[in-house]
Design an enzyme around this catalytic site. Structure first.
Site, PDB file in Angstrom:
ATOM      1  N   LYS A   1     -23.477 -25.522   4.620  1.00 31.62           N
ATOM      2  CA  LYS A   1     -22.036 -25.293   4.564  1.00 31.62           C
ATOM      3  C   LYS A   1     -21.435 -26.244   3.529  1.00 31.62           C
ATOM      4  O   LYS A   1     -21.819 -27.422   3.465  1.00 31.62           O
ATOM      5  CB  LYS A   1     -21.420 -25.546   5.944  1.00 31.62           C
ATOM      6  CG  LYS A   1     -19.935 -25.178   6.020  1.00 31.62           C
ATOM      7  CD  LYS A   1     -19.394 -25.306   7.447  1.00 31.62           C
ATOM      8  CE  LYS A   1     -17.936 -24.886   7.540  1.00 31.62           C
ATOM      9  NZ  LYS A   1     -17.405 -24.996   8.905  1.00 31.62           N
TER      10      LYS A   1
ATOM     11  N   SER B   1     -14.861 -21.010  10.704  1.00 36.30           N
ATOM     12  CA  SER B   1     -14.846 -21.267   9.286  1.00 36.30           C
ATOM     13  C   SER B   1     -16.215 -21.222   8.616  1.00 36.30           C
ATOM     14  O   SER B   1     -16.302 -21.099   7.398  1.00 36.30           O
ATOM     15  CB  SER B   1     -14.234 -22.644   9.035  1.00 36.30           C
ATOM     16  OG  SER B   1     -15.074 -23.664   9.551  1.00 36.30           O
TER      17      SER B   1
ATOM     18  N   SER C   1     -15.954 -22.923  14.965  1.00 37.32           N
ATOM     19  CA  SER C   1     -16.352 -22.529  13.608  1.00 37.32           C
ATOM     20  C   SER C   1     -17.828 -22.245  13.410  1.00 37.32           C
ATOM     21  O   SER C   1     -18.222 -21.716  12.368  1.00 37.32           O
ATOM     22  CB  SER C   1     -15.910 -23.584  12.600  1.00 37.32           C
ATOM     23  OG  SER C   1     -14.536 -23.460  12.339  1.00 37.32           O
TER      24      SER C   1
END
Lengths: 483, 93, 477
Positions: free
Chosen positions: A74, A149, A173
């Site tokens: 990420k 996210s 997320s």
């Protein structure tokens, strides 16, 4: 030999059996990334470095538990000498001089970080629509959001490009995109994984965790991600178990709590049906269901939307155009430097949250909002503490529904915030929680959430693995059932 | 929460809202604040606020210098610097 | 109408730790810009603070020495504001639960003692430095100082005038240097203070509106700034206007304070608990250990000097009031016995030299070894007190060894009685008229004969022997 949709475990076997070389694996991975570029799941690729590492592994075999496994990171984790944007224009030129502990741990285990995944800007969003780098497409449907996210990570795993990705979870997320993309994702206990090098959104809620096709792969990844880190004084100095150890133990007698206050009747019938089916399945595996009451849990979302913005408003003050990141052009004075840099550098959702945070912390409002929310947060934690006296895990749907269409909720922040209704409580209480695929609605996957007691990831993984060895929801792929 | 409050907190946050998004963001903030006002209903008498879910005490470090000089590495990442300093428009005190 | 002034001080003391409050960056002064900066000091995305236990120990020493409550659990908060030398956009400080609670300190102004209560003392990180005058149109930012531990000591508003404020500041400086928690170096900014001044009518119960004067770093300026500010406020009040609560800056060149209103606009620091830092707990054992290792403080030293070394209390006070002076005294006493002579020299000639150059004794060339030798050479009559002064001056200049100075300059006192007798006899023989006058009752002329013998011996004669010999010879002649 195709590597698409392969799990870590399968790829390890292929590498061990020399069915594929490390270099071939990495080359294939980049081919898959490029073939799936429409998903927009990556912001930055790390091809040259990855091939170098693979070549090195081919020549000097490594004993690392994840040697040669391609992983997507990420873009919220700092990676030394590799651009790290956090999904923001503000950091579109930021090359960190150091790596996050999670990245180091995974790479020390032999993982090859193939690239940095797209995400909601500064992890603020539930649909990946707030990224400066554009929406991510859910592999399950052209106009569907992947959730957020960690949307890029979830989409990359779901599309079978990589077997594993790192994610971070502040209010859901990891779990919400895992649910919407049909993969497995685990948010560990707060403090299990070091936050050093994770770009902070809300420091008391943020936690990194694994995203993969299976619970078993999550266990393999978690084994390496966890460490007690002196650089993060909120990292827990406790023995880290081998999370794969109990995966296959029976869950006969497992006590599963169902939260009375979660009114599932408000959800679509399909969602309820999927959930009921999973309950039945767990019963068939020997689990027992107990209704529990978490009286304050309905206040989780408002609590979260005070605590998280407050922390974020302060955490994001360092992005001021002075030391790193972007600066506006030709500021005439310091004030303009700050205001223009920040106004140009941040998107609307980030601005909204900073403003809310500044508001709830400002003189005269602190007690009514921030202090109140921290008090309710304790009530919520207390509710969980007493519930875990009578149950082993708590089960609910991960999300209120399957993936929705891009643009359908982005105009109404509150609708978007309610996406995280089921996931937020675990962050407030610091508890481990995971999502695993447990059904399909209109050919779109949906997930089941399991919340565990403090430091009890092993039991979550065991419950999830038991489910997965007796069901095939985790084997479904956008291109059909996995062989 | 009105436009004036929004402009005060925007200044505190060093953000400016342009005309297009000012109304929308003000409206959003109003709704969000209304939404979090639900917290009013909770009975929190004598409840100690919880700032961090780890109810532990901090590990600290002993007083040792461990950092090396990384001036060049840091200054080259800065939007504007010379060989010694980060630079910003002149501040008048 | 009489006015009453109420003053409170916030003193920022840089703690003399090796590393910063939350990082392993060095705190040493005077390095090249931005070379003592860690990832954490720069506030890079993703970094986290780790508290320095050494800073806590130093803060606790202060608390114990001022009879303060020690909060064995203390927490950190964030104070949010934007400034280029504040890398994170917030300062980590202790708002809600500081390490040191209520305490007090004794001050003395013109012989009068007064107790000033201390509200609290908390740990916080220093900011970097902004350099405004080095570059054309730009401000340079040096983060070397960013993250240096500060102990902010907040007094109760109990200080009545500028003199008391200075005495209070000096008392704090004395205690932190004795405790070895701060070098006390004002020129390097190791101690700075913010002064809150308000004025009210003598019979008013309520405090007046205060102004805060920021960042003063010398005794002289504290006094001047306060006096200017008192006058300013009285003038405003007498004109029937009201004082505005604001932050002001003292301009030492113009000797005035002026408003920093621009900087204050809409200031709201939005304090909240720092979510990166859990509470720091000091155990009972740790606290006891710090207590047991607390050094002797000036009051205790003064009493001990009177008792153990038989000094007058005024001398003992002067010596005990400065850590470096006390170290010199104790160092010399460890090597030679004549503690009263040591004290005389410290309070007399040495203090005079220090005052003249406005330096501290540890900045001079005098070491306790050399000083002890000097005292010994006086005691064993190798040199006279007068010669000793010139030896001291030589040490002051060069730092050379006492015995080497005495030897190379031939300053050894003439003890040889027969030689002195010969010289004295010659003086008597050469001055018959003075001898007659002396015998005729002009006793004062004795000094003349001593002077002549000293002149002949270039001051090296033992004055006591000269006295005895002259007395004898003059009575015989």
């Amino acid at each position: 030999m195709s590597i698409q949709y392969k799990s870590i475990k399968e790829l390890k076997n292929m590498l061990n059996d020399k069915d594929i070389s490390h270099t071939e694996l990495v080359q294939e991975t980049f081919l898959n990334i490029k073939n799936n570029s429409a998903l927009n799941s990556f912001i930055t690729l790390n091809e040259e470095e990855s091939l170098k590492k693979a070549d090195n592994l081919d020549n000097n075999p490594s004993s690392g538990s994840l040697a040669g496994i391609p992983i997507a990171q990420k873009d919220l984790f700092c990676t030394k000498d590799l651009k790290t944007t956090c999904g923001s224009n503000m950091l579109s030129n930021f090359i960190p001089p150091y790596s996050a502990t999670v990245i180091e741990n995974l790479e020390n285990a032999g993982c090859i970080s193939v690239g940095k995944t797209n995400m909601d800007e500064f992890a603020m969003g539930s649909s990946n629509e707030t990224s400066f780098y554009g929406n991510v497409q859910n592999p399950w449907g052209e106009n569907l959001v992947p959730g957020g996210s960690s949307g890029g990570s979830a989409a990359a795993v779901a599309a079978g490009i990589v077997p594993a990705a790192s994610g971070t979870d502040t209010g859901g997320s990891i779990r919400q995109p895992a649910s919407l993309c049909g993969i497995s994702g685990l948010k560990p206990t707060y403090g299990r994984v070091s936050r050093w090098g994770m770009i902070a959104f809300a420091s008391s809620l943020d936690q990194a965790g694994p995203m993969a096709r299976t619970a078993e792969d999550c266990a393999l990844l978690l084994n390496e991600m966890c460490s007690y880190d002196e650089k993060d004084t909120t990292s827990i100095d406790e023995v880290i178990p081998d999370f794969t150890e109990n995966l296959n133990s029976s869950i006969q007698g497992l006590k599963i709590g169902l939260v009375k206050e979660f009114d599932l009747s408000k959800l679509d019938n399909d969602v309820v049906h999927v959930f009921e089916e999973s309950k039945k399945h767990y019963e068939s595996l020997g689990a027992e269901f107990i209704e529990i009451s978490l009286p304050n849990i309905t206040l989780s979302v408002p609590t979260y939307y005070v605590v998280a913005p407050a922390e974020c408003s302060s955490n994001l003050s360092r992005f001021d155009g002075v030391k790193f990141g972007k600066r506006c052009d030709n500021p005439k004075d310091l004030e303009e430097l700050y205001i223009k840099t920040r106004s140009e550098g941040f998107g609307d959702e980030v601005k909204r949250r900073i403003l809310i945070g500044s508001y709830v912390l400002s003189a005269g409002f602190y007690d009514a909002y921030y202090k109140k929310a921290q008090q309710v947060r304790r009530l919520i934690k207390n509710d969980f503490d007493s519930a875990f006296k009578s149950v082993d895990i708590i089960m609910s749907p991960t999300t209120r529904g399957a993936a929705f269409e891009a643009g359908s909720k982005s105009d109404d922040p509150i609708q978007m915030y309610l996406e995280d209704l089921f996931t937020i409580p675990a962050n407030l209480a610091g508890l481990p929680a995971m999502s695993i695929p447990n059904g399909m609605i209109d050919n779109k996957p949906i997930g089941l959430q399991l919340v565990g007691n403090f430091l009890d990831e092993s039991r979550l993984l065991q419950a999830a693995h038991n489910f997965q060895i007796s069901t095939d929801w985790h084997l479904k792929t956008p291109s059909g059932n996995k062989s | 929460m009105d436009k004036k409050t929004v402009s005060t907190i925007a200044y505190l946050s060093r953000l400016s809202l342009n005309e297009e998004n000012e109304d929308k963001i003000t409206e959003d903030l109003k709704n969000i604040i209304k939404f979090v006002d639900q917290l009013d209903g909770a009975d929190t008498n004598n409840i100690e606020p919880l700032a961090n879910p780890l109810e532990k005490t901090a590990k600290t470090r002993t007083d040792n210098v461990t950092a090396k000089n990384r001036k060049e590495v840091f200054l080259e990442r800065s939007p504007k610097s010379n060989e010694d300093y980060f630079l910003v428009p002149r501040v008048v005190e | 109408m009489s006015w009453e002034t109420v003053i409170g001080l916030e003193i920022h003391v840089q703690l003399s730790t090796d590393s910063k409050l939350f990082s392993g960056g060095s705190t040493s002064f005077g390095a090249e810009p931005n070379t003592h900066v860690d990832l954490i000091d720069l506030g890079l995305p993703g970094v986290l603070p780790v508290a320095n236990r050494g800073a806590f120990h130093k803060a606790i020493r202060f608390g114990l020495a001022t009879n303060a409550e020690i909060n064995q659990t203390s927490t950190f908060d964030r104070k949010n504001y934007f400034y280029p030398d504040l890398p994170k956009g917030y300062q980590i400080t202790q708002m809600a639960l500081p390490i040191v609670g209520k305490g007090s300190i004794k001050i003395e102004v013109e012989g009068q003692e007064k107790i000033i209560n201390i509200t609290r003392a908390h740990l916080e990180e220093d900011a970097g430095k902004s350099i405004h005058d080095l570059f054309d149109g730009e401000t340079g930012v040096d983060l070397n100082r960013a993250g240096t531990p500060l102990l902010e000591i907040v007094s109760e508003p109990e200080i009545a005038n500028a003199k008391e404020a200075v005495a209070y500041f000096k008392a704090i400086r004395q205690i932190v240097t004795f405790l070895d928690i701060c070098d006390g170096n004002m020129a390097q900014g190791s101690m700075r203070c913010d002064v809150n001044v308000s004025v009210k009518k003598s019979d008013a119960a309520e405090l007046g509106t205060r102004a805060e004067i920021k960042n003063i770093n010398s005794f002289k300026f504290i006094e001047k700034a306060i006096n200017f500010e008192i006058d300013r406020q009285i003038r405003i009040l007498e004109a029937g206007d009201s004082v505005i609560q604001e932050t002001r800056l003292y301009d030492s060149v113009k000797n005035e304070t002026r408003s920093m209103r621009s900087k204050e606009e809409a200031n709201d620091y939005r304090y909240f608990p720092c979510p990166d830092l859990l509470p720091v707990v000091i155990s009972d054992e740790e606290l006891i250990k710090i207590k047991n290792n607390l050094p002797e403080l000036p009051d205790e030293k003064e009493k001990r000097y009177v008792k153990e070394f038989d000094l007058d209390s005024s001398e003992a006070k002067i010596i005990a009031s400065s850590k470096t002076m006390a170290n010199m005294f104790e160092g010399a006493c460890a090597k030679t016995d004549d503690s009263k002579l040591i004290a005389n020299w410290l309070v007399g000639d040495i203090s005079a030299l220090l005052n003249k150059e406005n330096i501290d004794i540890d900045e001079s060339n005098l070491t306790s070894e050399n000083f002890a030798t000097l005292i010994e050479r006086i005691s064993d009559k190798t040199i006279s007190g007068k010669i000793a002064k010139s030896v001291l001056e030589e040490i002051w200049e060069t730092g050379n060894d006492v015995d080497k100075i005495i030897e190379s300059k031939g300053l050894v006192q003439i003890q040889d009685e027969s030689l002195l007798e010969t010289i004295a006899q010659t003086v008597i023989d050469n001055n018959p008229s003075q001898v007659d006058a002396f015998k005729g009752g002009k006793d004062k002329l004795f000094g003349f004969f001593v002077g002549q013998v000293m002149k002949e011996t270039q001051g090296k004669a033992n004055p006591q022997s000269v006295n005895e010999i002259l007395k004898r010879l003059l009575s015989e002649s």
